[in-house]
Design a protein around this motif. Structure first.
Motif, PDB file in Angstrom:
ATOM      1  N   ASP A 397     -72.915  36.668 -15.690  1.00  0.00           N
ATOM      2  CA  ASP A 397     -72.954  37.891 -16.493  1.00  0.00           C
ATOM      3  C   ASP A 397     -71.711  37.919 -17.376  1.00  0.00           C
ATOM      4  O   ASP A 397     -70.731  38.613 -17.074  1.00  0.00           O
ATOM      5  CB  ASP A 397     -72.989  39.115 -15.566  1.00  0.00           C
ATOM      6  CG  ASP A 397     -73.322  40.392 -16.314  1.00  0.00           C
ATOM      7  OD1 ASP A 397     -73.346  40.355 -17.562  1.00  0.00           O
ATOM      8  OD2 ASP A 397     -73.545  41.426 -15.654  1.00  0.00           O
ATOM      9  N   PRO A 398     -71.696  37.174 -18.479  1.00  0.00           N
ATOM     10  CA  PRO A 398     -70.465  36.986 -19.247  1.00  0.00           C
ATOM     11  C   PRO A 398     -69.886  38.270 -19.826  1.00  0.00           C
ATOM     12  O   PRO A 398     -68.667  38.427 -19.867  1.00  0.00           O
ATOM     13  CB  PRO A 398     -70.880  36.012 -20.352  1.00  0.00           C
ATOM     14  CG  PRO A 398     -72.368  36.117 -20.436  1.00  0.00           C
ATOM     15  CD  PRO A 398     -72.830  36.431 -19.051  1.00  0.00           C
ATOM     16  N   LEU A 399     -70.731  39.198 -20.282  1.00  0.00           N
ATOM     17  CA  LEU A 399     -70.211  40.417 -20.897  1.00  0.00           C
ATOM     18  C   LEU A 399     -69.456  41.264 -19.880  1.00  0.00           C
ATOM     19  O   LEU A 399     -68.311  41.672 -20.107  1.00  0.00           O
ATOM     20  CB  LEU A 399     -71.350  41.224 -21.525  1.00  0.00           C
ATOM     21  CG  LEU A 399     -70.926  42.551 -22.193  1.00  0.00           C
ATOM     22  CD1 LEU A 399     -69.885  42.304 -23.280  1.00  0.00           C
ATOM     23  CD2 LEU A 399     -72.155  43.258 -22.779  1.00  0.00           C
ATOM     24  N   ALA A 400     -70.069  41.546 -18.739  1.00  0.00           N
ATOM     25  CA  ALA A 400     -69.426  42.373 -17.718  1.00  0.00           C
ATOM     26  C   ALA A 400     -68.185  41.687 -17.157  1.00  0.00           C
ATOM     27  O   ALA A 400     -67.137  42.324 -16.969  1.00  0.00           O
ATOM     28  CB  ALA A 400     -70.410  42.676 -16.591  1.00  0.00           C
ATOM     29  N   ALA A 401     -68.292  40.378 -16.908  1.00  0.00           N
ATOM     30  CA  ALA A 401     -67.165  39.655 -16.324  1.00  0.00           C
ATOM     31  C   ALA A 401     -65.985  39.600 -17.288  1.00  0.00           C
ATOM     32  O   ALA A 401     -64.829  39.797 -16.890  1.00  0.00           O
ATOM     33  CB  ALA A 401     -67.601  38.247 -15.937  1.00  0.00           C
ATOM     34  N   THR A 402     -66.269  39.318 -18.564  1.00  0.00           N
ATOM     35  CA  THR A 402     -65.195  39.216 -19.550  1.00  0.00           C
ATOM     36  C   THR A 402     -64.526  40.564 -19.765  1.00  0.00           C
ATOM     37  O   THR A 402     -63.284  40.663 -19.806  1.00  0.00           O
ATOM     38  CB  THR A 402     -65.749  38.685 -20.884  1.00  0.00           C
ATOM     39  OG1 THR A 402     -66.372  37.416 -20.668  1.00  0.00           O
ATOM     40  CG2 THR A 402     -64.641  38.539 -21.920  1.00  0.00           C
ATOM     41  N   ALA A 403     -65.306  41.628 -19.915  1.00  0.00           N
ATOM     42  CA  ALA A 403     -64.738  42.956 -20.136  1.00  0.00           C
ATOM     43  C   ALA A 403     -63.876  43.397 -18.954  1.00  0.00           C
ATOM     44  O   ALA A 403     -62.774  43.932 -19.129  1.00  0.00           O
ATOM     45  CB  ALA A 403     -65.856  43.966 -20.385  1.00  0.00           C
TER      46      ALA A 403
END
Length: 443
Positions: A397-403
């Motif tokens: 889940d790149p968006l949630a993890a990055t944010a």
């Protein structure tokens, strides 16, 4: 001293030249992140995510070298020379990057570009701060420091329009236009009067001050007899006595700040592309982030003259962290745009006000060294950011993890900044800077 030949000269050209060059600085910094969606898996380099992260970090290592080199030399050879050299190096580097035939040469030219970029910001801030009136210093620096995010806006905008059809090369080639500014810098950019006084040229320092309407000290500080002062290196003075702990805390703050900024600006387009947005739309989110930085810089600068920059830096980090945590919930597109704007407002805009704080914290004789080394150490965070981001982006889940990951680094920046004193104690300075500090206070 041909740059100070006529009395009554306006200081506005100094600010404008610094601002224009910082626009180019921001453009250069953003160009890699803005073209990354086309570079990953695309012609001619077919980069993987991991290799793209490593390239971003390696290029920023060049920026670290540039910052430390400038921070070491600026207070010895002068702000003006370092400024002009930095602009020339990064402009040529960008043109060569646009022509790079192999990935190895692309990396080498990116390192060269970032080496030049590393020397520009601390020199520009030191010059603008010294020529600014004390009562409007933060607003003046705020204007000058809108340059980097405006340049990032320009890079993101151009990339969103040309990368999908024409590839990455036009984005890098466009930066070559800044070479046209170099003759103007040679002709119109004055040298720092504090540097002139420190090297023993009191007459030239007084001429620059009177020419640009700056106050002339009634009893100037004892000048050094040459580039090597009797009190030693300005860099060593940053870590001496009661300045040691505040300097280390400032370095820690810039580390977390630049880790957050460069991690987000490198990977935001790629994260949005992996979240289902088209190439042009994913780059547009980077444009929104940079617009938030411009707005944040202007608002914070207008308040810093009243409240001081430190509380605004802390509030900005907290604002960025909250916005990023909200982004991690993956809201609808409209809300996501607003949250990315707020993340840029608090995160990147805060970095600009942090530069203002550092410029105020150190006296003029140490200002460029203080800024150069703070940003140099901070570049370690910038180097970590792209590689750290590559690891986070590779998850499910790149968006949630990055944010979430960069919200944590923003919080850490706020915590460390809270520990930094608002100003250095008067007894923290060496005897050679005592008169200089008194002059700053009097102004």
């Amino acid at each position: 001293m041909s740059v100070a030949a006529r009395a009554g000269r306006s200081r506005l050209p100094v600010y404008l030249l610094c601002w224009i060059c910082l626009i180019a600085d921001g453009y250069d910094l953003m160009s890699y992140g803005a073209t990354l969606p086309a570079l990953i898996g695309g012609e001619p380099f077919h980069l993987t995510v991991a290799r793209a992260g490593h390239i971003g970090s390696l290029a920023l290592a060049g920026m670290l070298a540039g910052s430390l080199t400038a921070g070491t030399l600026t207070d010895r050879v002068g702000r003006r020379r370092i400024f002009i050299a930095s602009v020339t190096v990064f402009s040529v580097g960008m043109l060569l990057t646009a022509l790079a035939p192999t990935v190895e040469m692309f990396v080498a030219f990116r390192v060269l570009t970032c080496f030049g970029v590393g020397g520009l910001l601390p020199t520009a801030v030191a010059l603008a701060s010294e020529f600014a009136s004390p009562e409007t210093r933060s607003r003046t620096l705020g204007f000058v420091l809108t340059g980097p995010p405006l340049g990032m806006v320009a890079a993101a905008f151009l990339a969103s329009r040309v990368v999908e059809e024409h590839g990455f090369r036009p984005v890098y080639a466009a930066a070559g236009v800044i070479l046209l500014v170099v003759p103007l810098l040679v002709r119109y950019l004055p040298e720092s009067p504090s540097f002139l006084a420190a090297r023993g040229d009191a007459a030239s320092a007084t001429l620059v001050r009177t020419t640009y309407g700056l106050p002339v000290p009634a009893q100037p500080a004892v000048a050094a007899t040459g580039p090597a002062s009797t009190v030693g290196s300005p860099v060593a003075a940053l870590l001496r006595g009661r300045l040691l702990v505040p300097t280390l805390l400032i370095w820690g703050t810039t580390f977390f700040s630049l880790l957050t900024v460069f991690g987000i600006t490198t990977w935001l387009p790629q994260v949005m592309a992996k979240s289902g947005y088209g190439l042009g739309s994913s780059i547009t989110f980077l444009l929104v982030y940079c617009l938030g930085a411009v707005i944040g810089t202007l608002i914070a600068a207008s308040l810093a003259d009243r409240f001081g920059p430190k509380p605004l830096v802390i509030v900005g980090y907290v604002c960025a962290a909250v916005a990023l945590l909200a982004v991690a919930t993956e809201p609808a597109t409209g809300a996501l745009v607003v949250l990315v704007l707020l993340a840029g407002f608090g995160g990147f805009g805060t970095q600009n006000i942090l530069n203002d704080f550092i410029a105020r914290f150190y006296p003029a004789s140490m200002r460029a060294s203080g800024l150069g080394w703070a940003l140099g150490v901070g570049r370690l965070g910038a180097i970590v950011g792209p590689t750290f981001g590559a690891w986070v982006v590779s998850g499910k889940d790149p968006l949630a993890a990055t944010a979430t990951a960069f919200a944590v680094t923003a919080v850490l920046g706020a915590v460390v900044m809270a520990l930094v004193p608002r100003a250095a104690r008067a007894d923290a300075y060496t005897p050679s800077t005592t008169n200089e500090v008194a002059e700053e206070v009097a102004r």
